[in-house]
Design a protein around this motif. Structure first.
Motif, mmCIF file in Angstrom:
data_model
loop_
_atom_site.group_PDB
_atom_site.id
_atom_site.type_symbol
_atom_site.label_atom_id
_atom_site.label_comp_id
_atom_site.label_asym_id
_atom_site.label_seq_id
_atom_site.Cartn_x
_atom_site.Cartn_y
_atom_site.Cartn_z
ATOM 1 N N ASP A 1 0.841 -1.199 0.000
ATOM 2 C CA ASP A 1 0.000 0.000 0.000
ATOM 3 C C ASP A 1 0.876 1.250 0.000
ATOM 4 N N HIS A 2 0.313 2.365 -0.380
ATOM 5 C CA HIS A 2 1.135 3.587 -0.425
ATOM 6 C C HIS A 2 0.277 4.844 -0.412
ATOM 7 N N GLU A 3 -0.641 4.926 0.553
ATOM 8 C CA GLU A 3 -1.465 6.146 0.735
ATOM 9 C C GLU A 3 -2.309 6.392 -0.517
ATOM 10 N N ARG B 1 13.211 10.542 -19.072
ATOM 11 C CA ARG B 1 13.385 10.676 -17.624
ATOM 12 C C ARG B 1 14.048 9.417 -17.106
ATOM 13 N N LEU B 2 14.752 9.552 -15.977
ATOM 14 C CA LEU B 2 15.354 8.362 -15.369
ATOM 15 C C LEU B 2 14.236 7.571 -14.707
ATOM 16 N N MET B 3 13.862 6.469 -15.311
ATOM 17 C CA MET B 3 12.770 5.680 -14.746
ATOM 18 C C MET B 3 13.235 5.010 -13.456
ATOM 19 N N GLY B 4 12.362 4.994 -12.458
ATOM 20 C CA GLY B 4 12.762 4.462 -11.153
ATOM 21 C C GLY B 4 13.357 5.538 -10.271
ATOM 22 N N PHE B 5 13.358 6.796 -10.810
ATOM 23 C CA PHE B 5 13.870 7.927 -10.011
ATOM 24 C C PHE B 5 12.760 8.948 -9.806
ATOM 25 N N GLY B 6 12.776 9.611 -8.669
ATOM 26 C CA GLY B 6 11.814 10.680 -8.420
ATOM 27 C C GLY B 6 10.522 10.145 -7.839
ATOM 28 N N HIS B 7 9.811 11.024 -7.167
ATOM 29 C CA HIS B 7 8.540 10.615 -6.553
ATOM 30 C C HIS B 7 7.763 11.858 -6.148
ATOM 31 N N ARG B 8 6.447 11.782 -6.272
ATOM 32 C CA ARG B 8 5.603 12.911 -5.904
ATOM 33 C C ARG B 8 5.722 13.229 -4.403
ATOM 34 N N VAL B 9 5.877 12.185 -3.607
ATOM 35 C CA VAL B 9 5.881 12.427 -2.151
ATOM 36 C C VAL B 9 7.300 12.341 -1.584
ATOM 37 N N PRO C 1 12.135 4.506 1.274
ATOM 38 C CA PRO C 1 12.610 3.420 2.152
ATOM 39 C C PRO C 1 12.459 2.047 1.505
ATOM 40 N N ARG C 2 11.514 1.932 0.578
ATOM 41 C CA ARG C 2 11.305 0.647 -0.098
ATOM 42 C C ARG C 2 12.459 0.352 -1.060
ATOM 43 N N ALA C 3 13.050 1.428 -1.612
ATOM 44 C CA ALA C 3 14.159 1.224 -2.567
ATOM 45 C C ALA C 3 15.357 0.618 -1.849
ATOM 46 N N ALA D 1 0.612 -7.448 -5.403
ATOM 47 C CA ALA D 1 0.912 -6.938 -4.052
ATOM 48 C C ALA D 1 -0.037 -5.808 -3.653
ATOM 49 N N ARG D 2 -0.286 -4.882 -4.598
ATOM 50 C CA ARG D 2 -1.070 -3.685 -4.283
ATOM 51 C C ARG D 2 -2.547 -3.949 -4.105
ATOM 52 N N THR D 3 -2.997 -5.128 -4.506
ATOM 53 C CA THR D 3 -4.429 -5.449 -4.394
ATOM 54 C C THR D 3 -4.927 -5.307 -2.968
HETATM 55 C C1 SDX Z 1 5.339 4.763 -8.162
HETATM 56 O O1 SDX Z 1 2.423 7.908 -5.790
HETATM 57 C C2 SDX Z 1 2.955 6.831 -5.348
HETATM 58 O O2 SDX Z 1 3.033 6.578 -4.163
HETATM 59 C C3 SDX Z 1 3.447 5.895 -6.417
HETATM 60 C C4 SDX Z 1 4.200 4.663 -5.944
HETATM 61 C C5 SDX Z 1 3.296 3.709 -5.187
HETATM 62 O O3 SDX Z 1 3.826 2.903 -4.402
HETATM 63 O O4 SDX Z 1 2.070 3.718 -5.465
HETATM 64 O O5 SDX Z 1 5.275 5.054 -5.105
HETATM 65 C C6 SDX Z 1 4.776 3.880 -7.118
HETATM 66 O O6 SDX Z 1 4.647 5.124 -9.071
HETATM 67 C C7 SDX Z 1 6.758 5.271 -8.011
HETATM 68 C C8 SDX Z 1 7.142 6.277 -9.130
HETATM 69 C C9 SDX Z 1 7.529 5.473 -10.364
HETATM 70 N N1 SDX Z 1 7.714 6.382 -11.531
HETATM 71 C C10 SDX Z 1 8.929 6.572 -12.066
HETATM 72 O O7 SDX Z 1 9.977 6.146 -11.587
HETATM 73 C C11 SDX Z 1 8.907 7.377 -13.357
HETATM 74 C C12 SDX Z 1 10.007 8.443 -13.320
HETATM 75 N N2 SDX Z 1 9.614 9.441 -12.318
HETATM 76 C C13 SDX Z 1 8.927 10.619 -12.793
HETATM 77 O O8 SDX Z 1 8.079 10.429 -13.886
HETATM 78 C C14 SDX Z 1 8.368 11.468 -11.647
HETATM 79 O O9 SDX Z 1 9.360 11.568 -10.712
HETATM 80 C C15 SDX Z 1 7.083 11.027 -10.958
HETATM 81 C C16 SDX Z 1 5.978 10.827 -11.919
HETATM 82 C C17 SDX Z 1 7.298 9.785 -10.162
HETATM 83 C C18 SDX Z 1 6.694 12.160 -9.997
HETATM 84 O O10 SDX Z 1 6.434 13.251 -10.776
HETATM 85 P P1 SDX Z 1 5.886 14.632 -10.143
HETATM 86 O O11 SDX Z 1 5.712 14.523 -8.684
HETATM 87 O O12 SDX Z 1 4.723 15.083 -10.940
HETATM 88 O O13 SDX Z 1 7.090 15.564 -10.287
HETATM 89 P P2 SDX Z 1 7.412 16.363 -11.596
HETATM 90 O O14 SDX Z 1 7.179 15.499 -12.783
HETATM 91 O O15 SDX Z 1 6.752 17.672 -11.525
HETATM 92 O O16 SDX Z 1 9.000 16.532 -11.450
HETATM 93 C C19 SDX Z 1 9.532 17.602 -10.677
HETATM 94 C C20 SDX Z 1 10.758 18.000 -11.451
HETATM 95 C C21 SDX Z 1 10.489 18.275 -12.932
HETATM 96 O O17 SDX Z 1 11.445 19.230 -13.369
HETATM 97 P P3 SDX Z 1 10.910 20.798 -13.522
HETATM 98 O O18 SDX Z 1 9.714 20.748 -14.475
HETATM 99 O O19 SDX Z 1 10.524 21.232 -12.122
HETATM 100 O O20 SDX Z 1 12.086 21.511 -14.112
HETATM 101 O O21 SDX Z 1 11.732 16.923 -11.422
HETATM 102 C C22 SDX Z 1 11.948 16.461 -12.764
HETATM 103 C C23 SDX Z 1 10.814 16.976 -13.628
HETATM 104 O O22 SDX Z 1 11.262 17.164 -14.966
HETATM 105 N N3 SDX Z 1 11.914 14.989 -12.684
HETATM 106 C C24 SDX Z 1 12.773 14.192 -13.303
HETATM 107 C C25 SDX Z 1 12.396 12.886 -12.920
HETATM 108 N N4 SDX Z 1 11.334 12.938 -12.112
HETATM 109 C C26 SDX Z 1 11.027 14.248 -11.968
HETATM 110 N N5 SDX Z 1 13.817 14.435 -14.131
HETATM 111 C C27 SDX Z 1 14.484 13.352 -14.583
HETATM 112 N N6 SDX Z 1 14.190 12.057 -14.269
HETATM 113 C C28 SDX Z 1 13.147 11.795 -13.428
HETATM 114 N N7 SDX Z 1 12.851 10.549 -13.118
#
Ligand code: SDX
Length: 435
Positions: A234-236, A305-313, A319-321, A393-395
């Motif tokens: 789960d993840h909020e 974008r670097l997939m697997g990097f970044g997160h809204r929260v 911590p899971r990584a 898992a998320r079910t």
């Molecule tokens: C999951 O919400 C959850 O809890 C999800 C999850 C769960 O358990 O349910 O945790 C599972 O979905 C994890 C996230 C998996 N997604 C990825 O790894 C895809 C790559 N990440 C990005 O697409 C992005 O980081 C998100 C979608 C995860 C979050 O995007 P946000 O919160 O909308 O942030 P944003 O896109 O506005 O990024 C903020 C800035 C931007 O630059 P600026 O426009 O401010 O100049 O950071 C940059 C983005 O361009 N950025 C990245 C990046 N992620 C954000 N730049 C390069 N590589 C990245 N991965």
């Protein structure tokens, strides 16, 4: 449901020359919220928050995330402790009922889930309708939605008994359907669940057993699988959970709501990131090409974008990584995989990115999807199955959140509004008069 308290806190919004006061609620931990539900009625304006970056859609007691500190709690228990000491079905019980089970409760819950792992025999004919090369997530969207066509006796959401049966059925049957999606994809016969196996071992056996020889469970891989399930449980209010809540708010049956959650999870920005991250590591291919991809990730004109990097929260390490990385090493070591080029690229990419000003400034850290792909690939899963495992898992998280919403007396259908910037009213012109 109310545990929120106002403590006489309020917030004032000035619209034009008028002030409007709104109550502020405190939770047990985490940010306060301003209740603006009466804003439109009082001030005739909406709030505007595309992507819901500052919006709490509900009150919940299930999961808490502190993105700055990199903390994840399931019903108050740190994910690190649950992953270390518990098992997935214990976590399911915790998420559903709010407390860790006693030995008797655990035995009863395991028994109930285990005895719902078979699917209706006609489901296997349902699968025959898919192309063999269909993406397993497409198969899961279809087959989970189809459960409503087989289990009519647990679709009445107003009946607590039916809600619980449907919840148990979903948790129990997802691994069976996921394994069937995999077997169908590789052209091997379906394998029935076995009631004398634990959840993760049963799943791995349904995926990897073949009629020609005895399946030998690997307890290290089964433990790794079970832990991966715990980490993804789960993840909020993430995108797919919000989808399940919104679907459920209309009174749709739980099977349809979970199918909607699976569809949303499939996206590469969400649960599809584990598949996308592994493909990205493969595309980078070697450590010396990392700077080229880091440059692309920073280039505003490049959609990469670097997939697997970044997160809204999480604006700190997910911590899971960390736990996924540890599990990755355990699995590779158990399988005798000494040097996995993808892992070398992943570790080096993480090291470089975490010291790069762009990633530091934007607080971009590896998330749960960064290491999961390497682990799952080593365990023998094809890339197309990665998000299916996330969905398995998320079910329980989706179901627990759906259940909490349905049982919340203040629950109503979710119906957001909009900022309209389209055409103002105009009269129809017959086609003869259009140039
Ligand atoms: C999951 O919400 C959850 O809890 C999800 C999850 C769960 O358990 O349910 O945790 C599972 O979905 C994890 C996230 C998996 N997604 C990825 O790894 C895809 C790559 N990440 C990005 O697409 C992005 O980081 C998100 C979608 C995860 C979050 O995007 P946000 O919160 O909308 O942030 P944003 O896109 O506005 O990024 C903020 C800035 C931007 O630059 P600026 O426009 O401010 O100049 O950071 C940059 C983005 O361009 N950025 C990245 C990046 N992620 C954000 N730049 C390069 N590589 C990245 N991965």
């Amino acid at each position: 449901m109310d545990a929120k308290t106002t403590n006489n806190k309020s917030s004032t919004l000035t619209v034009g020359n008028k002030n409007y006061d709104f109550p502020v609620y405190e939770g047990t931990i985490g940010p306060d919220v301003v209740d603006i539900s009466k804003l439109y009625g009082q001030a005739g304006i909406f709030t505007y928050d595309p992507g819901f970056t500052s919006t709490a859609s509900c009150e919940s007691k299930i999961t808490y995330i502190d993105g700055d500190e990199g903390i994840l709690l399931y019903r108050g228990y740190p994910i690190e402790q649950l992953a270390e000491h518990g098992d997935f079905l214990e976590t399911c019980y915790l998420l559903l009922y709010g407390e860790l089970p006693t030995p008797t409760q655990k035995a009863d819950f395991d028994y109930r889930v285990t005895r719902h792992t078979m699917v209706h025999e006609q489901m296997s004919r349902f699968f025959q309708g898919f192309r063999r090369d269909a993406h397993p997530m497409a198969v899961m969207c279809g087959s989970v939605g189809a459960l409503a066509a087989f289990y009519h006796d647990s679709t009445d959401i107003s009946d607590p008994q039916q809600r619980m049966i449907a919840s148990i059925r979903m948790i129990a049957k997802m691994p069976t359907l996921a394994a069937m999606a995999y077997k169908y994809n590789v052209g091997q016969p379906f394998v029935y669940p076995k009631n004398d196996l634990d959840y993760a071992t049963n799943f791995l056996r349904m995926c990897y057993a073949v009629p020609c020889e005895e399946y030998k469970p690997n307890p290290v891989l089964a433990r790794a699988m079970d832990r991966i399930f715990i980490l993804h449980a789960d993840h909020e209010q993430n995108a797919s959970t919000s989808t399940v809540r919104l679907s459920g708010s209309s009174g749709a049956n739980p099977f349809a709501c979970i199918a909607a959650g699976i569809a949303c999870l499939w996206g590469p920005a969400h649960g599809g990131a584990n598949e996308a991250a592994l493909k990205m590591l493969g595309e980078i291919g070697s450590v010396d090409r990392i700077p080229e991809f880091i440059k692309r990730a920073k280039d505003k004109n490049d959609p990469f974008r670097l997939m697997g990097f970044g997160h809204r929260v999480y604006k700190n390490y997910d911590p899971r990584a960390r736990l996924m990385q540890k599990t990755c090493h355990e699995v590779l070591s158990e399988l005798g995989i000494k040097d996995d080029p993808l892992l070398d690229v992943a570790m080096e990419l993480e090291k470089i990115a975490l010291h790069d000003d762009y990633f530091i400034e934007k607080k971009l850290y590896p998330n749960v999807d960064f290491y999961s792909g390497i682990t799952l690939k080593a365990m023998g899963f094809p890339v197309s199955m990665f998000t299916v495992l996330f969905a398995v898992a998320r079910t329980v998280g989706w179901i627990a959140q759906w259940k909490e919403m349905i049982e919340d007396p203040s629950q109503k259908i979710g119906r957001p509004r909009q900022l309209y910037t389209g055409a103002t009213q105009r009269d129809y012109a017959p086609i003869s008069r259009r140039k």
